[in-house]
Structures are given as structure tokens and as C-alpha cells.
Motif scaffolding. Structure first.
Motif, mmCIF file in Angstrom:
data_model
loop_
_atom_site.group_PDB
_atom_site.id
_atom_site.type_symbol
_atom_site.label_atom_id
_atom_site.label_comp_id
_atom_site.label_asym_id
_atom_site.label_seq_id
_atom_site.Cartn_x
_atom_site.Cartn_y
_atom_site.Cartn_z
ATOM 1 N N VAL A 156 -13.650 3.043 -3.947
ATOM 2 C CA VAL A 156 -13.058 2.059 -3.907
ATOM 3 C C VAL A 156 -11.601 1.939 -4.129
ATOM 4 C CG1 VAL A 156 -13.064 -0.314 -4.892
ATOM 5 C CG2 VAL A 156 -15.206 0.688 -4.270
ATOM 6 N N ILE A 157 -11.159 2.889 -5.313
ATOM 7 C CA ILE A 157 -9.744 2.884 -5.810
ATOM 8 C C ILE A 157 -8.834 3.323 -4.491
ATOM 9 C CG2 ILE A 157 -8.114 4.063 -6.762
ATOM 10 C CD1 ILE A 157 -10.178 3.830 -9.217
ATOM 11 N N GLU A 158 -9.459 4.537 -3.890
ATOM 12 C CA GLU A 158 -8.673 5.143 -2.818
ATOM 13 C C GLU A 158 -8.786 4.027 -1.556
ATOM 14 O OE1 GLU A 158 -6.853 7.663 -3.269
ATOM 15 O OE2 GLU A 158 -7.738 7.789 -5.457
ATOM 16 N N ARG A 159 -9.892 3.542 -1.330
ATOM 17 C CA ARG A 159 -9.814 2.674 0.069
ATOM 18 C C ARG A 159 -8.781 1.420 -0.254
ATOM 19 N NH1 ARG A 159 -15.221 1.969 2.998
ATOM 20 N NH2 ARG A 159 -16.216 4.134 2.633
ATOM 21 N N LEU A 160 -8.836 0.785 -1.399
ATOM 22 C CA LEU A 160 -8.024 -0.315 -1.484
ATOM 23 C C LEU A 160 -6.553 -0.213 -1.743
ATOM 24 C CD1 LEU A 160 -10.331 -2.503 -3.628
ATOM 25 C CD2 LEU A 160 -10.083 -2.578 -1.376
ATOM 26 N N LYS A 161 -6.225 1.099 -2.546
ATOM 27 C CA LYS A 161 -5.061 1.610 -2.677
ATOM 28 C C LYS A 161 -4.294 1.982 -1.136
ATOM 29 C CE LYS A 161 -2.020 5.332 -4.416
ATOM 30 N NZ LYS A 161 -1.277 5.891 -3.145
ATOM 31 N N ALA A 162 -4.890 2.391 -0.325
ATOM 32 C CA ALA A 162 -4.474 2.901 1.203
ATOM 33 C C ALA A 162 -4.267 1.470 1.959
ATOM 34 C CB ALA A 162 -5.533 3.950 1.791
ATOM 35 N N ALA A 163 -5.174 0.754 1.670
ATOM 36 C CA ALA A 163 -5.243 -0.639 2.596
ATOM 37 C C ALA A 163 -4.045 -1.686 2.318
ATOM 38 C CB ALA A 163 -6.530 -1.241 2.508
ATOM 39 N N LEU A 164 -3.555 -1.363 0.899
ATOM 40 C CA LEU A 164 -2.707 -2.522 0.436
ATOM 41 C C LEU A 164 -1.386 -1.648 0.182
ATOM 42 C CD1 LEU A 164 -4.898 -4.256 -1.982
ATOM 43 C CD2 LEU A 164 -4.078 -5.359 -0.061
ATOM 44 N N VAL A 165 -1.311 -0.261 0.407
ATOM 45 C CA VAL A 165 -0.123 0.411 0.443
ATOM 46 C C VAL A 165 0.405 0.294 -0.819
ATOM 47 C CG1 VAL A 165 1.985 1.117 1.862
ATOM 48 C CG2 VAL A 165 0.129 -0.150 2.948
ATOM 49 N N CYS A 166 -0.126 0.632 -1.877
ATOM 50 C CA CYS A 166 0.298 0.664 -3.235
ATOM 51 C C CYS A 166 0.610 2.043 -3.775
ATOM 52 C CB CYS A 166 -0.776 -0.092 -4.202
ATOM 53 S SG CYS A 166 -1.009 -1.675 -3.919
ATOM 54 N N ASP A 167 1.584 2.093 -4.795
ATOM 55 C CA ASP A 167 2.331 3.219 -5.265
ATOM 56 C C ASP A 167 1.229 4.041 -6.268
ATOM 57 O OD1 ASP A 167 4.629 2.801 -3.865
ATOM 58 O OD2 ASP A 167 5.233 1.596 -5.640
#
Length: 236
Positions: free
Chosen positions: A168-179
Motif C-alpha cells: 500500500v505504501i508503494e502504490r500510494l507513494k507512486a500515485a501521489l508522487v511523494c518524496d
């Protein structure tokens, strides 16, 4: 200005203040109503001195008031008169946004809170935007919260739960383009071997975030948080 901070959760309501940084824990759960929360908080803090109140709420908020009933508590939170009950100036903010404010370290940050449910918020250049990702579909017709919330932990076991959290962390980080990602909430401590771009938050983050709401009443975060809550309501 001295502030009282109330962090409302599905398992506990945590209460701290400018002068009492170590939170008091009040048991919540499905029987916890807004009236019970106020009564128990006032009783627990009767000897404390504070000028204003910050409330972290597990759901979308607007104009210092909740917009929807919480998923893991008793109903009756939306129509309750908090200002009358507490008799103090108060500010409502989404609980995940409050934790995110307290743990922000610059750049574009995604906050994910692992507790009874799953909280989420993004902070970009100091501006906090509360999100409502927990009840979006994730896998097999189930939501993110059903996999990484408390029920997912109990039903699937720690090993499978940890794998889901990392996914979930990797999916949402990629989707929201976070550092990077700040992981908070009561169950975050159960994680092991986190990636370098994932930081483990402190329980003190929610308290620090609540205190920041009164350090500068004109913070732009408050304006954006309210707009974000309004947008969440419109999507529904």
C-alpha cells in the motif's frame, strides 16, 4: 496561548496539552459518543489550564466541525455542539492531517496512519491536504482499510499484514508522487525493515500537530485542510 489537544481514535482518545505532553488515554470503541468523549475529557483534565482546544477527528471536517460520522465509533458526532460543550475556542482537523503536521520534515510527504482504520494526508511545502483513501477499493473487492487496519491485522496475521502495508505504501507513494512516507498510528510500531523512504512516526506527532494549530491561527494549512474536506464531501 496554551492548548488542549484531543486525538480521537477508534481504540483510544488521547489527550495532552501545552503543559502535559504525555497523553492521557481514554478507552473509546463502538460505544463512544461525542457527549461521552467531552465528559470524560473534561473529567480527566479538570486541573489543567488551557485557552483553546485542537481536535483530531477520524473523518473529513469543515469549518471546525465533522462532516460524516466516524466508522469505528458510535453515531452522533456530526450534530453535536462542541463549542458549547467545551466552552473554549476550538479547531477541528482530520486526525491524519494533525499527525502529518506534527511529523512533517519538508518536501512532499505522504502520511499513512495505521490504527483501528487507516488515515492519510499529504503535506507539500508546508501545506496539509487531508485525504480519504481508507475506503477505496484495494484488492478482492475489499478496501485499503480492510487490509491494513486493525481488522486486517487480526484476521491475516502480522506477516501478511506487513506485506500489505508495504504494498500500500508503494502504490500510494507512486500515485501521489511523494518524496517520502511518514508512517504513524498505533500499529506502525509493528512494522520491520522499512524502506529508506519510509519514516516511522512518533506518538507525539499528533500532539505537536494539534499545538501548531494555535501557534499561528492564520496558518495556510487550516484553509487548505477545510477545502480538502469539502472536496472529499463532494466526491461522495
Amino acid at each position: 496561548m496554551k492548548a488542549l489537544v484531543i486525538d480521537i481514535g477508534g481504540t483510544h482518545v488521547k489527550v495532552a496539552s501545552t503543559d502535559h505532553r504525555t497523553p492521557i488515554k481514554i478507552v473509546s470503541g463502538e460505544d463512544m459518543t461525542a457527549a461521552k468523549m467531552v465528559k470524560q475529557v473534561l473529567a480527566a483534565t479538570k486541573d489543567w489550564h488551557y485557552d483553546a482546544i485542537s481536535i483530531g477527528y477520524p473523518g473529513p471536517v469543515e469549518h471546525d466541525h465533522p462532516l460524516t460520522e466516524p466508522h469505528n465509533l458510535s453515531p452522533g458526532w456530526v450534530g453535536f455542539s462542541y463549542k458549547k460543550a467545551f466552552g473554549k475556542p476550538l479547531r477541528f482537523i482530520n486526525d491524519a492531517a494533525m499527525q502529518a503536521m506534527g511529523g512533517y520534515r519538508g518536501g512532499k510527504m505522504l502520511f499513512i496512519g495505521l490504527g483501528t482504520g487507516m488515515g492519510s494526508a499529504v503535506v507539500f511545502d508546508g501545506t496539509v491536504v487531508p485525504l480519504e483513501l481508507a475506503h477505496l477499493l484495494y484488492k478482492n473487492g475489499r478496501t485499503y482499510e480492510e487490509y491494513v487496519g486493525l481488522d486486517g491485522l487480526k484476521c491475516r496475521g502480522k506477516s501478511r499484514w506487513r506485506k500489505s502495508v508495504l504494498d500500500v505504501i508503494e502504490r500510494l507513494k507512486a500515485a501521489l508522487v511523494c518524496d517520502y512516507v511518514l508512517l504513524g498510528g498505533g500499529n506502525a510500531k509493528l512494522m520491520k525493515k522499512l524502506p529508506e523512504h519510509v519514516l516511522l512516526g512518533s506518538n507525539a506527532n499528533a500532539i505537536e500537530g494539534g499545538l501548531k494549530l494555535w501557534e499561528n491561527p492564520n496558518l495556510p494549512e487550516l484553509q487548505v485542510a477545510r477545502k480538502g474536506a469539502k472536496a472529499s464531501r463532494k466526491r461522495k
